[in-house]
Design an enzyme around this catalytic site. Structure first.
Site, PDB file in Angstrom:
ATOM      1  N   PHE A 104     -30.035  15.175  12.937  1.00  0.00           N
ATOM      2  CA  PHE A 104     -30.966  14.056  12.804  1.00  0.00           C
ATOM      3  C   PHE A 104     -30.765  13.083  13.972  1.00  0.00           C
ATOM      4  O   PHE A 104     -29.626  12.722  14.288  1.00  0.00           O
ATOM      5  CB  PHE A 104     -30.670  13.358  11.472  1.00  0.00           C
ATOM      6  N   ASN A 200     -26.723   6.545   5.294  1.00  0.00           N
ATOM      7  CA  ASN A 200     -28.149   6.741   5.549  1.00  0.00           C
ATOM      8  C   ASN A 200     -28.443   8.174   5.129  1.00  0.00           C
ATOM      9  O   ASN A 200     -28.356   9.098   5.924  1.00  0.00           O
ATOM     10  CB  ASN A 200     -28.489   6.528   7.028  1.00  0.00           C
ATOM     11  N   PRO A 201     -28.782   8.365   3.852  1.00  0.00           N
ATOM     12  CA  PRO A 201     -28.955   9.728   3.319  1.00  0.00           C
ATOM     13  C   PRO A 201     -30.398  10.201   3.495  1.00  0.00           C
ATOM     14  O   PRO A 201     -31.262   9.429   3.917  1.00  0.00           O
ATOM     15  CB  PRO A 201     -28.651   9.525   1.833  1.00  0.00           C
TER      16      PRO A 201
HETATM   17  C1  LIG Z   1     -31.083  10.883   7.379  1.00  0.00           C
HETATM   18  S1  LIG Z   1     -29.780  11.842   8.058  1.00  0.00           S
HETATM   19  C2  LIG Z   1     -28.738  10.532   8.626  1.00  0.00           C
HETATM   20  C3  LIG Z   1     -27.703  10.890   9.620  1.00  0.00           C
HETATM   21  C4  LIG Z   1     -26.908   9.711  10.147  1.00  0.00           C
HETATM   22  N1  LIG Z   1     -26.201   9.045   9.059  1.00  0.00           N
HETATM   23  C5  LIG Z   1     -27.808   8.711  10.863  1.00  0.00           C
HETATM   24  O1  LIG Z   1     -28.053   7.635  10.310  1.00  0.00           O
HETATM   25  O2  LIG Z   1     -28.278   9.018  11.960  1.00  0.00           O
HETATM   26  C6  LIG Z   1     -28.975  12.426   6.581  1.00  0.00           C
HETATM   27  C7  LIG Z   1     -27.799  13.375   6.799  1.00  0.00           C
HETATM   28  O3  LIG Z   1     -27.249  13.686   5.529  1.00  0.00           O
HETATM   29  C8  LIG Z   1     -26.850  15.049   5.498  1.00  0.00           C
HETATM   30  N2  LIG Z   1     -26.783  15.422   4.074  1.00  0.00           N
HETATM   31  C9  LIG Z   1     -27.807  15.676   3.219  1.00  0.00           C
HETATM   32  N3  LIG Z   1     -27.343  15.894   1.975  1.00  0.00           N
HETATM   33  C10 LIG Z   1     -25.998  15.784   2.040  1.00  0.00           C
HETATM   34  C11 LIG Z   1     -24.953  15.884   1.090  1.00  0.00           C
HETATM   35  N4  LIG Z   1     -25.194  16.147  -0.193  1.00  0.00           N
HETATM   36  N5  LIG Z   1     -23.669  15.698   1.498  1.00  0.00           N
HETATM   37  C12 LIG Z   1     -23.391  15.420   2.793  1.00  0.00           C
HETATM   38  N6  LIG Z   1     -24.343  15.311   3.751  1.00  0.00           N
HETATM   39  C13 LIG Z   1     -25.631  15.482   3.384  1.00  0.00           C
HETATM   40  C14 LIG Z   1     -27.884  15.752   6.319  1.00  0.00           C
HETATM   41  O4  LIG Z   1     -27.428  16.996   6.782  1.00  0.00           O
HETATM   42  C15 LIG Z   1     -28.109  14.712   7.445  1.00  0.00           C
HETATM   43  O5  LIG Z   1     -27.219  14.954   8.510  1.00  0.00           O
END
Ligand SMILES: C[S@@+](CC[C@H](N)C(=O)[O-])C[C@H]1O[C@@H](n2cnc3c(N)ncnc32)[C@H](O)[C@@H]1O
Length: 297
Positions: A104, A200-201
């Site tokens: 992302f 930031n999910p």
């Molecule tokens: C919206 S992106 C945000 C990435 C980063 N925090 C940023 O703000 O640029 C969400 C991230 O959460 C990860 N992700 C989704 N579900 C997850 C889970 N259950 N546990 C850990 N990571 C997860 C995704 O792979 C992605 O990298």
């Protein structure tokens, strides 16, 4: 490929304009026609990238140094490939991060979430604050906190192996500790000790797929974007994880979509062990993140 110097037009002072600046003007129009939201900025960034310089010094590139690969880069952007995938870098607060397919691209609105977290940790006046970034992606949030909060101990969790590969590159030489796993179950060894949990999910409702900008829809990983019918599945899971990880008095901060400001604070209710749940706007004054304090229970 490009036009001859004679076709490059005039500068505002009436003198000849450089070939590159004339090509940037043409590229700006092409990107605007393709629906790119910031066509001039992107045309300049691509020119700076291809010519190994900065936007502010593009006028110093000699006509003889004009690199026709500029038009390859412009064509990729015209096809709505993210600018950051073409240049291979993303700026986030004081960081320059490596990004590309599989991770992302960090967004400017997340910078204000980190700003709030920094202020919150400072106000705690803890000697070595323990911070956990859940769903870290490129590592942007965790690395910014490690850089800007002195003596912080920062752990970051990511589920996706490909995204974690980018985080590993970015975290090299930093004191961020990376973990692969599901954020909802992560780090049992830190239970009850953490000062701040930040995330930031993914939060886009599945049904909104067709409304997502092509740069995100076609290039950000699906796991980074979507989370159930109302977009809140992951945040509901993170609420429990944050409650488990935080010490009493510790804070959680979670980013959400600008349409979810009325819903997310209600996930952090008193009967689930939270106080002071509130929502906050980003720099564009749009609802952007929810915060709450864990109470002893
Ligand atoms: C919206 S992106 C945000 C990435 C980063 N925090 C940023 O703000 O640029 C969400 C991230 O959460 C990860 N992700 C989704 N579900 C997850 C889970 N259950 N546990 C850990 N990571 C997860 C995704 O792979 C992605 O990298």
């Amino acid at each position: 490929m490009g036009s001859s110097p004679g076709a490059s037009g005039s500068s505002p002072s009436g003198g000849p304009r450089s070939l590159l600046l004339a090509e940037v003007a043409r590229a700006t129009q092409r990107l605007a026609d393709a629906g790119v939201p910031s066509p001039r900025f992107d045309a300049e960034e691509l020119a700076a990238h291809v010519h190994g310089t900065k936007r502010s010094t593009l006028h110093l590139v000699a006509d003889s140094d004009f690199d026709a690969r500029y038009w390859e880069a412009v064509a990729r952007r015209e096809a709505r490939e993210p600018l950051q995938h073409i240049t291979g870098r993303a700026f986030f607060r004081y960081l320059e991060l490596q990004v590309g397919p599989g991770v992302f691209v960090p967004r400017p609105e997340t910078e204000s979430v980190v700003g709030w977290a920094i202020d919150a940790v400072r106000a705690m006046d803890v000697a070595e604050p323990l911070i956990v970034d859940l769903c870290t992606g490129s590592g942007a949030i965790a690395l910014a906190l490690a850089q800007e909060v002195p003596r912080s101990r920062v752990h970051a969790v990511e589920l996706d192996e490909r995204a974690l590969g980018w985080a590993r590159k970015n975290a090299e030489g930093s004191r961020v500790v990376l973990h692969q796993g599901d954020a909802r179950e992560a780090l049992p060894e830190l239970a009850g000790q953490v000062d701040l949990v930040i995330s930031n999910p993914p939060y886009i409702p599945l049904g909104e797929w067709e409304h997502v900008a092509p740069e995100a829809r076609d290039h950000d990983p699906q796991l980074a974007l979507f989370s159930g019918e109302d977009g809140l599945d992951t945040i509901r899971g993170l609420e429990r994880a944050a409650h488990r990880l935080l010490r009493p008095g510790g804070m959680v901060v979670v980013e959400h979509a600008d349409t979810q400001g009325g819903q997310v604070p209600w996930i952090f209710t008193e009967d689930r062990g939270w106080a002071d749940a509130a929502d906050h706007p980003d720099l564009n004054n749009r609802p952007r993140f929810a915060t709450a304090r864990r109470v002893a229970r």
